[in-house]
Design an enzyme around this catalytic site. Structure first.
Site, PDB file in Angstrom:
ATOM      1  N   LYS A 131       0.844  -1.199   0.000  1.00 36.17           N
ATOM      2  CA  LYS A 131       0.000   0.000   0.000  1.00 36.17           C
ATOM      3  C   LYS A 131       0.872   1.238   0.000  1.00 36.17           C
ATOM      4  O   LYS A 131       1.881   1.304   0.718  1.00 36.17           O
ATOM      5  CB  LYS A 131      -0.845  -0.035   1.287  1.00 36.17           C
ATOM      6  N   ASP A 169      -0.158  -1.136  12.912  1.00 42.80           N
ATOM      7  CA  ASP A 169      -0.896  -2.407  12.863  1.00 42.80           C
ATOM      8  C   ASP A 169      -1.924  -2.441  11.743  1.00 42.80           C
ATOM      9  O   ASP A 169      -3.055  -2.914  11.917  1.00 42.80           O
ATOM     10  CB  ASP A 169      -1.613  -2.681  14.201  1.00 42.80           C
ATOM     11  N   LYS A 215       5.146   2.438  -3.063  1.00 41.82           N
ATOM     12  CA  LYS A 215       5.022   3.837  -3.497  1.00 41.82           C
ATOM     13  C   LYS A 215       5.144   3.869  -5.004  1.00 41.82           C
ATOM     14  O   LYS A 215       5.876   3.067  -5.594  1.00 41.82           O
ATOM     15  CB  LYS A 215       6.149   4.686  -2.891  1.00 41.82           C
TER      16      LYS A 215
HETATM   17  N1  GLU Z   1       0.302   8.872   0.514  1.00 36.66           N
HETATM   18  C1  GLU Z   1      -0.077   8.628   1.861  1.00 36.66           C
HETATM   19  C2  GLU Z   1       1.140   8.289   2.708  1.00 36.66           C
HETATM   20  O1  GLU Z   1       2.242   8.598   2.376  1.00 36.66           O
HETATM   21  C3  GLU Z   1      -1.211   7.617   1.977  1.00 36.66           C
HETATM   22  C4  GLU Z   1      -0.947   6.245   1.458  1.00 36.66           C
HETATM   23  C5  GLU Z   1      -2.184   5.345   1.414  1.00 36.66           C
HETATM   24  O2  GLU Z   1      -3.241   5.774   1.800  1.00 36.66           O
HETATM   25  O3  GLU Z   1      -2.020   4.215   0.950  1.00 36.66           O
HETATM   26  O4  GLU Z   1       1.013   7.787   3.798  1.00 36.66           O
END
Ligand code: GLU
Length: 474
Positions: free
Chosen positions: A70, A99, A106
């Site tokens: 993510k 958690d 990224k």
């Molecule tokens: N871009 C945000 C971060 O750096 C959110 C990432 C997301 O929601 O997956 O945490």
């Protein structure tokens, strides 16, 4: 870049090493955790209104100990592989610390979104998504992007649509990306989430008198003088919430074109509207506020709390000694370099680190992803029953006491929580729990005297445990 001698990856790696040292990890195990598992580099042609252009981009999967991976998708002219890898690593540690059951990732495209019209931006996003989806990198179970610098709800919608077109039989298609608009399977509260998380991080910090004492600040959050760098998705909400709901004084807002300074405190919403209308902070009509051309210098102005909410490498060895704030909250990813971190700690300045302070975004992304997989909004099953029970409670109290309850209390007892309330409450719970774990870790080990190292110790331990469970580590 933060420091001409060190890449962003090296900067974060040196910070992670502090945690590794405390844990005494075997060097090969440490490397297994720290290295990016896979980086996809892309150069793909897109036909834009100005003609054919080749776009370069990256998608880094840092750690696959948990899937999906993510992380945000960044569209900016300065994006490069080193930056994307460093940010993917921060996502792994952030998710582990909080958690949240994700690995870190990224993505980034090296382009300036402000130079593209909407249709061109859509075409670039569609091509990028097709590249990722056809190679299996984007998928609700494998990799789930989200907004970051230069991307927004529109971009997330184009990603969702493209993925769905390519995978019409995937029932969970809407969970392939988070940060979608509400009417397109998004979740209430995602837009404000990172800023809201910064607010909750500060509220929790100020709940512990001993922690605040270390900063030398007044024990209440109310009345603190705050400088915020960045008025984008994160800085805007953080500044606005702290001003409107916690009574902080936002004494300066810094942007790339300059800064607005006002000792009496700025009205964040008004500044934001001015910025949207004029494109910058110059010529703000409040006579008490003054515009400072060299915005970066305002980081060094006297204040209580400094919130860098822009980009990495803003507080470095060359300005760390002049920072006046007693508390720094890293709303951006990597705003303080390793060398600056050392200097600031030597001066007793407390830093609430990025992997905790800005985790609100991914926490609410987790809620959105779960909601998409559940195909149901949060609270849908229990809202009516909660309202009915609340009604019975009110009747019981009023009958037994012979007094009517005040209207506000009746309302509080009888209204079932909205989805936004549930999201905020879930975010608060995760932020508060993580902060308690951070401070308990710090208190339990005399080798740890800062929240960042505590954060890495927690995150690394959790990631190592996953590797151990898989039989990879001893
Ligand atoms: N871009 C945000 C971060 O750096 C959110 C990432 C997301 O929601 O997956 O945490």
């Amino acid at each position: 870049m933060a420091n001409p001698n060190h890449s962003f990856c090296q900067e974060t790696s040196r910070m992670v090493d502090r945690g590794i040292e405390v844990l005494g990890f075997d060097p090969i195990e440490a490397e297994a955790i720290k290295r990016c598992n896979a980086v996809l580099q892309l150069h793909f042609p897109v036909r834009l209104s100005s003609g054919l252009r080749v776009i370069s981009g990256w998608w880094a999967m840092h750690s696959t100990h948990r899937l999906p991976v993510k992380g945000g998708l960044r569209f900016a002219p300065v994006v490069n592989q080193d930056e994307v890898e460093a940010l993917a690593g921060l996502m792994s540690y952030k998710c582990a610390l909080m958690d949240i059951p994700f690995g870190g990732a990224k993505g980034g495209l090296s382009l300036d979104p402000r130079e593209l019209n909407e249709e061109d931006l859509r075409r670039v996003t569609i091509s990028f998504t097709q590249e990722l989806a056809r190679k299996g990198f984007i998928n609700p179970a494998i990799g789930v992007p989200a907004p970051d610098m230069g991307t927004d709800e529109r971009v997330m919608t184009w990603i969702a649509d493209t993925y769905k077109d390519l995978n019409p039989d995937d029932l969970n298609h809407s969970a392939c990306v988070t940060g979608k608009p509400l009417n397109r399977s998004g979740i209430p509260g995602r837009g404000e989430a990172t800023g809201r998380g910064v607010q909750y991080a500060l509220r929790e910090f100020f709940r512990y008198r001993e922690d605040v004492e270390k900063t030398g600040l007044h024990p209440e959050l109310k009345g603190q003088r705050v400088i915020v760098q960045g008025l984008g998705k994160v800085g805007y909400h953080a500044a606005k919430l702290l001003q409107e709901e916690d009574g902080c004084l936002i004494t300066a807002i810094i942007k790339s074109d300059g800064a607005l300074v006002c000792d009496a405190g700025l009205e964040v919403e008004q500044v934001h509207q001015h910025m949207r209308a004029t494109g910058g902070l110059r010529d703000y009509p409040d006579p008490r506020a003054r515009f400072v051309e060299r915005g970066a210098e305002v980081l060094e102005y006297p204040c209580d709390i400094l919130i860098p909410a822009a980009t990495e490498g803003q507080i470095r060895a060359d300005n760390a000694d002049r920072i006046h704030a007693r508390l720094i909250v890293e709303a951006a990813n990597g705003p303080v370099t390793y060398a600056a971190d050392v200097l600031l700690r030597e001066r007793g300045i407390v830093i609430i680190p990025d992997i905790f302070a800005n985790a609100g975004g991914v926490v609410v992304s987790y809620f959105e992803w779960s909601r998409n997989l559940a195909h149901m909004r949060f609270g849908q099953l229990q809202r009516k029953i909660d309202e009915e029970r609340g009604g019975h409670l009110v009747t019981a109290i009023e009958t037994l006491t012979g007094h009517s309850l005040p209207d506000w209390l009746r309302h509080e007892l009888m209204h079932g929580s909205s989805e936004l309330e549930l999201v905020r409450s879930g975010l608060a719970d995760i932020m508060y729990t993580a902060y308690q774990e951070l401070r308990n870790t710090m208190l339990a080990d005399p080798q740890i005297d800062d929240l960042r190292t505590a954060g890495y110790v927690i995150a690394l331990s959790k990631i190592a445990r996953s590797y151990r469970d898989r039989g990879l580590f001893d």
